[in-house]
Design a protein around this motif. Structure first.
Motif, PDB file in Angstrom:
ATOM      1  N   GLY A  90       0.845  -1.186   0.000  1.00  0.00           N
ATOM      2  CA  GLY A  90       0.000   0.000   0.000  1.00  0.00           C
ATOM      3  C   GLY A  90       0.878   1.233   0.000  1.00  0.00           C
ATOM      4  N   ARG A  91       0.808   1.990   1.075  1.00  0.00           N
ATOM      5  CA  ARG A  91       1.703   3.142   1.231  1.00  0.00           C
ATOM      6  C   ARG A  91       2.965   2.667   1.931  1.00  0.00           C
ATOM      7  NH1 ARG A  91      -0.018   7.090   4.551  1.00  0.00           N
ATOM      8  NH2 ARG A  91       0.965   8.750   3.346  1.00  0.00           N
ATOM      9  N   THR A  92       4.106   3.097   1.447  1.00  0.00           N
ATOM     10  CA  THR A  92       5.352   2.536   1.960  1.00  0.00           C
ATOM     11  C   THR A  92       6.499   3.537   1.849  1.00  0.00           C
ATOM     12  OG1 THR A  92       6.815   0.609   1.786  1.00  0.00           O
ATOM     13  CG2 THR A  92       6.035   1.527  -0.257  1.00  0.00           C
ATOM     14  N   PRO A  93       7.544   3.402   2.674  1.00  0.00           N
ATOM     15  CA  PRO A  93       8.747   4.207   2.480  1.00  0.00           C
ATOM     16  C   PRO A  93       9.521   3.712   1.254  1.00  0.00           C
ATOM     17  CG  PRO A  93       8.682   3.206   4.688  1.00  0.00           C
ATOM     18  CD  PRO A  93       7.646   2.542   3.869  1.00  0.00           C
ATOM     19  N   LEU A  94      10.152   4.635   0.551  1.00  0.00           N
ATOM     20  CA  LEU A  94      11.005   4.301  -0.588  1.00  0.00           C
ATOM     21  C   LEU A  94      12.326   5.040  -0.458  1.00  0.00           C
ATOM     22  CD1 LEU A  94       7.864   4.891  -1.986  1.00  0.00           C
ATOM     23  CD2 LEU A  94       9.020   3.523  -3.717  1.00  0.00           C
ATOM     24  N   VAL A  95      13.404   4.361  -0.826  1.00  0.00           N
ATOM     25  CA  VAL A  95      14.745   4.933  -0.762  1.00  0.00           C
ATOM     26  C   VAL A  95      15.399   4.720  -2.115  1.00  0.00           C
ATOM     27  CG1 VAL A  95      16.983   4.862   0.413  1.00  0.00           C
ATOM     28  CG2 VAL A  95      14.886   4.340   1.691  1.00  0.00           C
ATOM     29  N   GLY A 258      23.258   1.048   6.561  1.00  0.00           N
ATOM     30  CA  GLY A 258      22.156   0.285   7.140  1.00  0.00           C
ATOM     31  C   GLY A 258      21.738   0.834   8.492  1.00  0.00           C
ATOM     32  N   ARG A 259      22.715   1.242   9.293  1.00  0.00           N
ATOM     33  CA  ARG A 259      22.412   1.805  10.609  1.00  0.00           C
ATOM     34  C   ARG A 259      21.616   3.113  10.467  1.00  0.00           C
ATOM     35  NH1 ARG A 259      23.896   5.509  14.031  1.00  0.00           N
ATOM     36  NH2 ARG A 259      25.432   6.425  12.613  1.00  0.00           N
ATOM     37  N   VAL A 260      22.069   3.975   9.575  1.00  0.00           N
ATOM     38  CA  VAL A 260      21.403   5.261   9.335  1.00  0.00           C
ATOM     39  C   VAL A 260      19.976   5.041   8.823  1.00  0.00           C
ATOM     40  CG1 VAL A 260      21.424   7.284   7.802  1.00  0.00           C
ATOM     41  CG2 VAL A 260      23.515   6.600   9.000  1.00  0.00           C
ATOM     42  N   LEU A 261      19.842   4.113   7.904  1.00  0.00           N
ATOM     43  CA  LEU A 261      18.537   3.851   7.305  1.00  0.00           C
ATOM     44  C   LEU A 261      17.580   3.216   8.319  1.00  0.00           C
ATOM     45  CD1 LEU A 261      16.914   4.092   4.774  1.00  0.00           C
ATOM     46  CD2 LEU A 261      17.949   1.978   3.922  1.00  0.00           C
ATOM     47  N   ARG A 262      18.084   2.276   9.088  1.00  0.00           N
ATOM     48  CA  ARG A 262      17.229   1.619  10.090  1.00  0.00           C
ATOM     49  C   ARG A 262      16.780   2.619  11.155  1.00  0.00           C
ATOM     50  NH1 ARG A 262      17.481  -4.517  11.825  1.00  0.00           N
ATOM     51  NH2 ARG A 262      15.932  -4.495  13.463  1.00  0.00           N
ATOM     52  N   GLN A 263      17.690   3.488  11.558  1.00  0.00           N
ATOM     53  CA  GLN A 263      17.361   4.532  12.538  1.00  0.00           C
ATOM     54  C   GLN A 263      16.224   5.400  12.016  1.00  0.00           C
ATOM     55  OE1 GLN A 263      20.511   7.505  13.442  1.00  0.00           O
ATOM     56  NE2 GLN A 263      20.816   6.318  15.323  1.00  0.00           N
ATOM     57  N   PHE A 264      16.297   5.765  10.737  1.00  0.00           N
ATOM     58  CA  PHE A 264      15.262   6.579  10.109  1.00  0.00           C
ATOM     59  C   PHE A 264      13.935   5.822  10.058  1.00  0.00           C
ATOM     60  CE2 PHE A 264      13.179   7.662   5.959  1.00  0.00           C
ATOM     61  CZ  PHE A 264      12.767   8.948   6.269  1.00  0.00           C
ATOM     62  N   LEU A 265      13.968   4.570   9.611  1.00  0.00           N
ATOM     63  CA  LEU A 265      12.728   3.783   9.461  1.00  0.00           C
ATOM     64  C   LEU A 265      12.068   3.519  10.812  1.00  0.00           C
ATOM     65  CD1 LEU A 265      13.975   1.206   6.779  1.00  0.00           C
ATOM     66  CD2 LEU A 265      12.337   3.071   6.415  1.00  0.00           C
ATOM     67  N   GLU A 266      12.868   3.315  11.851  1.00  0.00           N
ATOM     68  CA  GLU A 266      12.304   2.998  13.164  1.00  0.00           C
ATOM     69  C   GLU A 266      11.558   4.181  13.779  1.00  0.00           C
ATOM     70  OE1 GLU A 266      15.637   1.489  15.340  1.00  0.00           O
ATOM     71  OE2 GLU A 266      15.428  -0.539  14.510  1.00  0.00           O
ATOM     72  N   ARG A 267      11.833   5.379  13.287  1.00  0.00           N
ATOM     73  CA  ARG A 267      11.169   6.567  13.830  1.00  0.00           C
ATOM     74  C   ARG A 267       9.878   6.908  13.093  1.00  0.00           C
ATOM     75  NH1 ARG A 267      16.743  10.035  14.321  1.00  0.00           N
ATOM     76  NH2 ARG A 267      17.468   9.147  16.294  1.00  0.00           N
ATOM     77  N   LEU A 268       9.565   6.180  12.053  1.00  0.00           N
ATOM     78  CA  LEU A 268       8.351   6.490  11.257  1.00  0.00           C
ATOM     79  C   LEU A 268       7.093   6.066  12.015  1.00  0.00           C
ATOM     80  CD1 LEU A 268       9.552   5.400   7.690  1.00  0.00           C
ATOM     81  CD2 LEU A 268       9.517   7.703   8.687  1.00  0.00           C
TER      82      LEU A 268
END
Length: 268
Positions: A90-95, A258-268
Motif C-alpha cells: 500500500g503506502r510505503t517508504p522508498l529509498v 544500514g544503521r542510518v537507514l534503520r534509525q530513520f525507518l524505526e522513527r516512522l
C-alpha cells in the motif's frame, strides 16, 4: 542468509524483475545506475530482520527489460508503482540512490499517495546542465560504437570513493560485475532517459513526508552541496553523511548506511 524471493512482473512494454526478503513493514530500495538490486543486498540483509525489503531491478538494469526508446523517469516511476502493486504494497517508504532518487522525484509527482517516507541517497534535484546532457548523449553514442567496458572502467573513479578504491578491490570488482549485466543498448537508453529528466528543485518544496538525505563524504558526483540543497528545500528533512564513501555509499559502507537507514525507518 535470508531467503530471497524472485518475482517478475509485466510493466508496459517490459518485464521488471524484483526481489523480496524479510517480513514486516515494507520498504522499497532503488539502486543507482549502472548497478542492479545486488547493490542493496548487504544493507537489505540487515534490514530484513525487521522489514520486508523490496528490491527492483530498474528498467534496463540487471534482469529487467529495457523496452523501446529512452528509459525515462516516467517509465521508471510507472515500473516501480507496478512492482508495488504486484507485491501488494500500500503506502510505503522508498529509498533511492542516484538514478533511484530521480525516479523517486517522478514517483512523488505521480503517485505521492503511495509514499509514507522518502530517502534520497547520493542524488540531486536539478536537471542536467546543457553540458552534462551533451555528455550523457555522447556516452550513449560511444557505448554503442565501442562497447560498455571503457565506459564502466571510466565510471569507477567517479562512483567509488578514494578509500574504497584503495582498500576494497572486492567492492570495485563487485561494482564492475553488476555493471557488466547491462548491454550497450541498455546503457545508451538509460543515459538518454536521464538526460531528459525534468528539474525537481520545485518538487522538493512539496514533499511533506519524513525525508532522509544521505551523501558520502567522498562523493564527487553529487556530494554535500547537492544534499544540503535538498535538505534546505524539503521541510523537516534530515541529512546524514557517510564517512569514507563515494557516490555508491550504501555499497561502500553498508554497515553505516544500514544503521542510518534503520534509525530513520524505526522513527516512522
Amino acid at each position: 542468509m535470508l531467503q530471497i524471493a524472485i518475482r517478475p512482473v509485466k510493466s508496459g512494454d517490459v518485464e521488471i524483475v524484483y526481489r523480496v526478503l524479510g517480513e514486516g513493514t515494507p520498504v522499497v530500495l532503488l539502486h543507482p545506475f549502472p548497478a542492479n538490486h545486488e547493490f542493496w543486498l548487504p544493507v537489505a540483509q540487515a534490514l530484513a530482520t525487521r522489514y520486508r525489503v523490496v528490491l527492483p531491478d530498474l528498467r534496463g538494469h540487471g534482469e529487467s527489460g529495457l523496452g523501446d526508446g529512452p528509459a525515462t523517469m516516467e517509465k521508471h516511476a510507472g515500473d516501480v508503482a507496478r512492482v508495488m502493486d504486484d507485491a501488494d504494497l500500500g503506502r510505503t517508504p522508498l529509498v533511492g540512490v542516484s538514478i533511484g532518487g530521480y525516479v523517486l522525484f517522478e514517483l512523488w509527482r505521480r503517485h505521492r499517495g503511495r509514499v509514507t517516507a522518502l530517502g534520497f541517497c547520493n542524488t540531486k534535484a536539478p536537471a542536467d546542465s546543457a553540458e552534462a546532457r551533451a555528455g550523457r548523449l555522447q556516452a550513449a553514442a560511444d557505448v554503442l560504437e565501442r562497447g560498455t567496458e571503457p565506459f564502466f572502467e571510466s565510471m569507477i573513479p567517479r562512483l567509488l570513493g578514494k578509500t574504497t578504491r584503495e582498500t576494497r578491490p572486492d567492492l570495485v570488482e563487485g561494482a564492475l560485475r553488476m555493471m557488466r549485466k547491462m548491454s550497450p543498448e541498455d546503457v545508451a537508453q538509460v543515459q538518454r532517459g536521464m538526460a531528459e529528466r525534468p528539474d525537481s528543485v520545485e518538487t522538493l518544496k512539496a514533499i511533506n513526508v519524513p525525508t532522509l538525505v544521505v551523501t558520502g563524504d567522498e562523493d564527487i558526483l553529487t556530494g554535500l552541496n547537492e544534499a544540503e540543497l535538498m535538505r534546505q528545500h524539503i521541510p523537516g528533512s534530515q541529512l546524514r553523511v557517510i564517512p569514507k564513501a563515494g557516490h555508491y555509499s550504501p555499497w561502500e559502507q553498508p554497515e553505516e548506511a544500514g544503521r542510518v537507514l534503520r534509525q530513520f525507518l524505526e522513527r516512522l
